[in-house]
Design an enzyme around this catalytic site. Structure first.
Site, PDB file in Angstrom:
ATOM      1  N   LYS A 244     -49.690 -48.434 -16.156  1.00  0.00           N
ATOM      2  CA  LYS A 244     -51.326 -47.569 -16.142  1.00  0.00           C
ATOM      3  C   LYS A 244     -51.805 -48.207 -17.520  1.00  0.00           C
ATOM      4  CE  LYS A 244     -50.647 -43.644 -13.257  1.00  0.00           C
ATOM      5  NZ  LYS A 244     -49.387 -43.911 -12.865  1.00  0.00           N
ATOM      6  N   CYS A 359     -47.637 -38.193  -9.752  1.00  0.00           N
ATOM      7  CA  CYS A 359     -47.457 -38.454  -8.540  1.00  0.00           C
ATOM      8  C   CYS A 359     -46.858 -37.702  -7.669  1.00  0.00           C
ATOM      9  CB  CYS A 359     -46.435 -39.843  -8.684  1.00  0.00           C
ATOM     10  SG  CYS A 359     -44.931 -39.723  -9.414  1.00  0.00           S
TER      11      CYS A 359
END
Length: 429
Positions: A244, A359
């Protein structure tokens, strides 16, 4: 190797996983080292059999009347791969590497009807998680579980600092890549059937030159929704290997500053080479040590918390973790997440944005965590996620992604991605 030998090998690998309680990837690697005669196609096929068996472990065990490694692998061949009892009997005949012939019960499992199976069996999830999924998805929870039991695509994020999507599509044309449906810089290669091999894109010239990174489309979407902007000061508080961080740097056009930090030095180790390969110049890695982030307190425009979680959103890729998850592990992750949210708030300046990401598809790790944080921090408020979606992705928010608590949840069924949750919070002042 022919199909009978591959089935026998998959049974051996799955037996090794269950008896030695080790990850599937380790068991498959060990089998490959001990059976060097097997080619890449054989290893891929055996891996597919093992992972497919674990993805639908509950429903396959119900159909076959057994959850033994043999029953699960044969169920994959019969119920997923299109084989029949007759075709397997013909293939097994005279093959010294074949498993034993199918029993009558195993033959019946080929066409067993799951309509009467309990909902958790049809959803292919541990029964104790059924209330959580029903709370998350309502009447659609079984269908969501079934989608989570499918094979994942291979997704890539084009690195806008070095390439355009067209350039990457051309470089990987031999794999028939396609643009992703949501992520603007995404490229995807859908999973194939049966013994199809996943393309090895990390040996491609484009990867070595930093034109793209392997990253699920869902991860790309939540990275975009974090909406890091040019010139900002951004803290990636749980940077890990840097996936990310790289996406944030591209969104920022290499301007401003990203501070990439992780409490685990080993998780952070790969980030250095990845930053260099991607041409990222606006990221500063902060290794974990006492006071590593003290100078950032109250100064950040944006803090991204990609929180440690149960990983329930990645069940397609790591199906063995689905059956190892326990209530104690969920509670442990909840404690870590709550502490990280409080820590993240410390680094934000007034008016700054906190992006909370997991997640996971469990509301205990998602909406519940945000609700508890907001109750304890009245100076924070939720941002409009539909507006954030339009700003970051230049499209309207698709229906059905919003959660009761004001966040967004991506899933294989809804968005053809891994499961991801994101909630944006604004600090007052």
């Amino acid at each position: 190797m022919r199909l009978p030998g591959r089935l026998a090998a998959a049974i051996d690998v799955l037996t090794d996983v269950e008896q030695r309680k080790r990850p599937v990837s380790e068991a498959l690697k060990a089998w490959g080292l001990n059976n060097r005669f097997a080619g890449a196609g054989d290893r891929a096929a055996i891996g597919n059999l093992v992972y497919d068996a674990l993805r639908r472990r509950a429903s396959h065990a119900f159909a076959m009347g057994s959850d033994s490694p043999r029953a699960l692998v044969l169920a994959v061949a019969l119920r997923d791969w299109g084989e029949t009892p007759d075709s397997l009997a013909e293939a097994f005949a005279g093959d010294n590497h074949a498993p034993d012939p199918l029993s009558p019960q195993e033959q019946a499992g080929a066409t067993a009807d799951l309509a009467a199976a309990p909902p958790a069996i049809r959803a292919d999830i541990p029964e104790w998680l059924a209330p959580s999924l029903e709370r998350a998805f309502g009447s659609d929870w079984v269908a969501e579980g079934q989608a989570m039991a499918g094979r994942p695509s291979l997704d890539l994020r084009v690195n806008a600092l070095k390439a355009a999507p067209e350039k990457v599509l051309k470089s990987l044309a031999r794999f028939s890549p396609q643009p992703t449906a949501i992520a603007p810089f995404g490229v995807t290669m859908p999973a194939g059937p049966r013994d199809a091999r996943t393309p090895n894109v990390t040996t491609d010239e484009g990867y070595l030159k930093g034109w793209f990174e392997v990253q699920d489309q869902g991860s790309q979407v939540v990275s975009a929704l974090a909406n890091a902007r040019e010139g900002e000061q951004v803290l990636d508080l749980c940077a890990g290997a840097g996936g990310k961080t790289l996406a944030l740097a591209a969104n920022m056009g290499n301007s401003g500053q990203i501070f990439a930090y992780d409490s685990d030095r080993a998780r952070l180790a790969p980030i250095y080479d990845r930053l260099k390969r991607n041409g990222v110049r606006n990221a500063q890695v902060r290794a974990p040590h006492p006071g590593a982030l003290d100078d950032l307190a109250g100064k950040m425009d944006r803090v991204v918390v990609d929180a440690p979680c149960t990983g329930t959103g990645t069940w397609r890729r790591r199906p063995d973790t689905k059956w190892k998850l326990t209530p104690d592990l969920v509670a442990q992750r909840q404690a870590e997440q709550a502490a990280l949210l409080v820590e993240a708030a410390h680094y934000l300046k007034p008016g700054g944005t906190l992006a909370y990401i997991t997640c996971s598809i469990l509301p205990e790790e998602n909406d519940d965590q945000v609700a508890a944080f907001l109750a304890a921090h009245p100076d924070f408020s939720s941002l409009d996620m539909a507006g954030a979606w339009r700003s970051a992705l230049i499209t309207d928010l698709p229906e059905g992604l919003g959660t009761p608590g004001g966040g967004l949840c991506l899933t294989p069924r809804r968005t053809n991605t891994d499961g991801f949750y994101i909630h944006l919070l604004r600090k007052g002042g």
